[in-house]
Every structure is written in structure tokens, then in C-alpha cells.
Design a protein around this motif. Structure first.
Motif, PDB file in Angstrom:
ATOM      1  N   ARG A 178      54.427  80.343   8.921  1.00 21.93           N
ATOM      2  CA  ARG A 178      54.119  81.542   8.147  1.00 21.93           C
ATOM      3  C   ARG A 178      54.866  82.729   8.727  1.00 21.93           C
ATOM      4  O   ARG A 178      55.221  82.750   9.917  1.00 21.93           O
ATOM      5  CB  ARG A 178      52.616  81.819   8.123  1.00 21.93           C
ATOM      6  CG  ARG A 178      52.010  82.200   9.464  1.00 21.93           C
ATOM      7  CD  ARG A 178      50.502  82.312   9.332  1.00 21.93           C
ATOM      8  NE  ARG A 178      49.891  82.754  10.588  1.00 21.93           N
ATOM      9  CZ  ARG A 178      48.566  82.824  10.771  1.00 21.93           C
ATOM     10  NH1 ARG A 178      47.727  82.473   9.795  1.00 21.93           N
ATOM     11  NH2 ARG A 178      48.092  83.245  11.919  1.00 21.93           N
ATOM     12  N   VAL A 231      52.314  77.011  12.251  1.00 27.52           N
ATOM     13  CA  VAL A 231      50.893  76.954  11.913  1.00 27.52           C
ATOM     14  C   VAL A 231      50.318  75.568  12.232  1.00 27.52           C
ATOM     15  O   VAL A 231      49.336  75.445  12.960  1.00 27.52           O
ATOM     16  CB  VAL A 231      50.665  77.296  10.429  1.00 27.52           C
ATOM     17  CG1 VAL A 231      49.190  77.141  10.066  1.00 27.52           C
ATOM     18  CG2 VAL A 231      51.155  78.698  10.116  1.00 27.52           C
ATOM     19  N   SER A 237      45.646  79.735  16.418  1.00 28.60           N
ATOM     20  CA  SER A 237      45.128  80.589  15.348  1.00 28.60           C
ATOM     21  C   SER A 237      44.605  79.781  14.161  1.00 28.60           C
ATOM     22  O   SER A 237      43.836  80.291  13.352  1.00 28.60           O
ATOM     23  CB  SER A 237      46.219  81.547  14.872  1.00 28.60           C
ATOM     24  OG  SER A 237      47.329  80.824  14.393  1.00 28.60           O
ATOM     25  N   ALA A 238      45.033  78.523  14.059  1.00 26.55           N
ATOM     26  CA  ALA A 238      44.643  77.682  12.931  1.00 26.55           C
ATOM     27  C   ALA A 238      43.522  76.700  13.267  1.00 26.55           C
ATOM     28  O   ALA A 238      42.841  76.200  12.357  1.00 26.55           O
ATOM     29  CB  ALA A 238      45.847  76.898  12.429  1.00 26.55           C
ATOM     30  N   PHE A 280      42.000  75.672   9.698  1.00 29.31           N
ATOM     31  CA  PHE A 280      43.023  75.076   8.828  1.00 29.31           C
ATOM     32  C   PHE A 280      43.117  73.579   9.106  1.00 29.31           C
ATOM     33  O   PHE A 280      43.048  73.151  10.265  1.00 29.31           O
ATOM     34  CB  PHE A 280      44.387  75.697   9.094  1.00 29.31           C
ATOM     35  CG  PHE A 280      44.504  77.163   8.763  1.00 29.31           C
ATOM     36  CD1 PHE A 280      43.432  77.898   8.266  1.00 29.31           C
ATOM     37  CD2 PHE A 280      45.710  77.808   8.949  1.00 29.31           C
ATOM     38  CE1 PHE A 280      43.554  79.248   7.974  1.00 29.31           C
ATOM     39  CE2 PHE A 280      45.858  79.160   8.652  1.00 29.31           C
ATOM     40  CZ  PHE A 280      44.772  79.871   8.172  1.00 29.31           C
ATOM     41  N   MET A 320      43.007  75.866   4.026  1.00 31.35           N
ATOM     42  CA  MET A 320      42.733  77.041   4.847  1.00 31.35           C
ATOM     43  C   MET A 320      41.357  77.588   4.490  1.00 31.35           C
ATOM     44  O   MET A 320      41.119  77.986   3.338  1.00 31.35           O
ATOM     45  CB  MET A 320      43.817  78.105   4.606  1.00 31.35           C
ATOM     46  CG  MET A 320      45.220  77.614   4.866  1.00 31.35           C
ATOM     47  SD  MET A 320      46.464  78.920   4.796  1.00 31.35           S
ATOM     48  CE  MET A 320      46.328  79.412   3.079  1.00 31.35           C
ATOM     49  N   LEU A 379      39.401  82.439   5.811  1.00 32.78           N
ATOM     50  CA  LEU A 379      40.626  83.236   5.915  1.00 32.78           C
ATOM     51  C   LEU A 379      40.341  84.648   6.383  1.00 32.78           C
ATOM     52  O   LEU A 379      39.303  85.243   6.044  1.00 32.78           O
ATOM     53  CB  LEU A 379      41.347  83.247   4.569  1.00 32.78           C
ATOM     54  CG  LEU A 379      42.131  81.957   4.275  1.00 32.78           C
ATOM     55  CD1 LEU A 379      42.431  81.823   2.795  1.00 32.78           C
ATOM     56  CD2 LEU A 379      43.405  81.920   5.089  1.00 32.78           C
ATOM     57  N   LYS A 380      41.273  85.164   7.165  1.00 32.01           N
ATOM     58  CA  LYS A 380      41.168  86.504   7.729  1.00 32.01           C
ATOM     59  C   LYS A 380      42.335  87.353   7.226  1.00 32.01           C
ATOM     60  O   LYS A 380      43.388  86.811   6.864  1.00 32.01           O
ATOM     61  CB  LYS A 380      41.218  86.427   9.254  1.00 32.01           C
ATOM     62  CG  LYS A 380      40.186  85.518   9.878  1.00 32.01           C
ATOM     63  CD  LYS A 380      40.415  85.396  11.371  1.00 32.01           C
ATOM     64  CE  LYS A 380      39.427  84.452  12.018  1.00 32.01           C
ATOM     65  NZ  LYS A 380      39.664  84.318  13.482  1.00 32.01           N
ATOM     66  N   GLU A 414      44.453  88.824   8.891  1.00 32.33           N
ATOM     67  CA  GLU A 414      45.632  88.531   9.708  1.00 32.33           C
ATOM     68  C   GLU A 414      46.324  87.228   9.328  1.00 32.33           C
ATOM     69  O   GLU A 414      47.400  86.918   9.844  1.00 32.33           O
ATOM     70  CB  GLU A 414      45.287  88.529  11.198  1.00 32.33           C
ATOM     71  CG  GLU A 414      44.111  87.660  11.563  1.00 32.33           C
ATOM     72  CD  GLU A 414      42.817  88.470  11.677  1.00 32.33           C
ATOM     73  OE1 GLU A 414      42.566  89.331  10.796  1.00 32.33           O
ATOM     74  OE2 GLU A 414      42.057  88.215  12.632  1.00 32.33           O
ATOM     75  N   ASP A 415      45.719  86.442   8.439  1.00 34.79           N
ATOM     76  CA  ASP A 415      46.366  85.233   7.931  1.00 34.79           C
ATOM     77  C   ASP A 415      47.332  85.540   6.797  1.00 34.79           C
ATOM     78  O   ASP A 415      48.070  84.668   6.341  1.00 34.79           O
ATOM     79  CB  ASP A 415      45.329  84.232   7.421  1.00 34.79           C
ATOM     80  CG  ASP A 415      44.445  83.692   8.524  1.00 34.79           C
ATOM     81  OD1 ASP A 415      43.232  83.561   8.291  1.00 34.79           O
ATOM     82  OD2 ASP A 415      44.976  83.393   9.603  1.00 34.79           O
ATOM     83  N   TYR A 449      53.838  81.625   3.446  1.00 37.18           N
ATOM     84  CA  TYR A 449      53.717  80.327   4.093  1.00 37.18           C
ATOM     85  C   TYR A 449      54.834  79.409   3.617  1.00 37.18           C
ATOM     86  O   TYR A 449      55.070  79.283   2.409  1.00 37.18           O
ATOM     87  CB  TYR A 449      52.354  79.712   3.786  1.00 37.18           C
ATOM     88  CG  TYR A 449      51.243  80.332   4.595  1.00 37.18           C
ATOM     89  CD1 TYR A 449      50.813  81.637   4.339  1.00 37.18           C
ATOM     90  CD2 TYR A 449      50.632  79.632   5.629  1.00 37.18           C
ATOM     91  CE1 TYR A 449      49.803  82.222   5.097  1.00 37.18           C
ATOM     92  CE2 TYR A 449      49.628  80.204   6.395  1.00 37.18           C
ATOM     93  CZ  TYR A 449      49.219  81.502   6.122  1.00 37.18           C
ATOM     94  OH  TYR A 449      48.227  82.082   6.882  1.00 37.18           O
TER      95      TYR A 449
END
Length: 126
Positions: A37, A47, A62-63, A67, A82, A85-86, A88-89, A93
Motif C-alpha cells: 500500500r 502489507v 500493522s496488518a 487483515f 481487511m 479499518l483505521k 491510517e489504513d 493498495y
């Protein structure tokens, strides 16, 4: 191999999306496939990745826990589910592939990958 990423869109924080990466052109089941991403102003980052047979996966910190990468070789498709989700995501992708039948090799540098999809935008609203 041609890769087509899809499934991006707008989702509220805490929501879910499933991305798909459809392959054509060659036998897909001898390729490691990964998702990367890239957020605005940032470098492209790894990711998650899945081995040629789906037997092993590797994810960025982070995943992990949110994810899930999977594949269906009969459909020549790799998925990225996913959840939670935030903001920041939010990023474009990309799916990428490299010929590999190893079960323990998960390169995180994008230069290792031979084929790339065009990217799909994920927008997460807070």
C-alpha cells in the motif's frame, strides 16, 4: 502475468473491505503474491504475502490481527480481507507477484516483485 486489483472504496473506521487481485496470462499457482500500500506522501509498504499454494502467509505488524490474505488458485485470485479499518489504513493498495514455490520466502522490498496490478484506493473516514 497481468494483475487486476479491485474492491477498494470508502468505509468508516471500524469497517471492513475485501480486496481482490485477479491474475491472467499465465499459470498463477507458482507465484508468491503480496499486497502493498502507498499513502499520499509516503513510500510503498508491504502489507501481507501468501505462498504459491496458500500454505503460508506473512504480514506486516500493522496488518496482524486485522487483515487476512488468502488465495483461490482455481479462480486465479488472491484476496485481502481487511477488518477493523483505521484512518491510517487509507492508501492505494497494490497486488504484486513473483515466481516462487518457496514456503518461507516473503520479500518485503517491492523491487523483488515482477508483476504489479494497477492499485485500488481504500478510503477510511473517521
Amino acid at each position: 502475468v497481468q494483475l487486476q486489483a479491485s474492491g477498494g472504496g470508502l468505509v468508516q473506521a471500524g469497517g471492513s473491505l475485501r480486496l481482490s487481485c485477479a491474475a491472467s496470462g499465465r499459470t498463477f499457482n507458482s507465484y508468491l503474491v503480496a499486497w502493498f500500500r502507498q499513502a499520499p506522501g509516503k513510500e510503498r509498504e508491504f502489507v501481507a504475502a501468501i505462498t504459491w499454494n496458500g500454505g503460508n502467509t506473512n504480514s506486516a505488524d500493522s496488518a496482524k490481527g486485522r487483515f487476512t490474505i488468502s488465495r483461490d488458485n482455481a479462480k486465479n485470485t488472491v484476496y485481502l480481507q481487511m477488518n477493523s479499518l483505521k484512518p491510517e489504513d487509507m492508501a492505494v493498495y497494490y497486488c504484486a507477484a513473483v515466481s516462487s514455490v518457496s514456503n518461507n520466502w516473503f520479500p518485503r522490498e517491492n523491487t523483488y516483485y515482477t508483476y504489479w496490478g494497477q492499485g485500488t484506493l481504500v478510503t477510511v473516514s473517521s
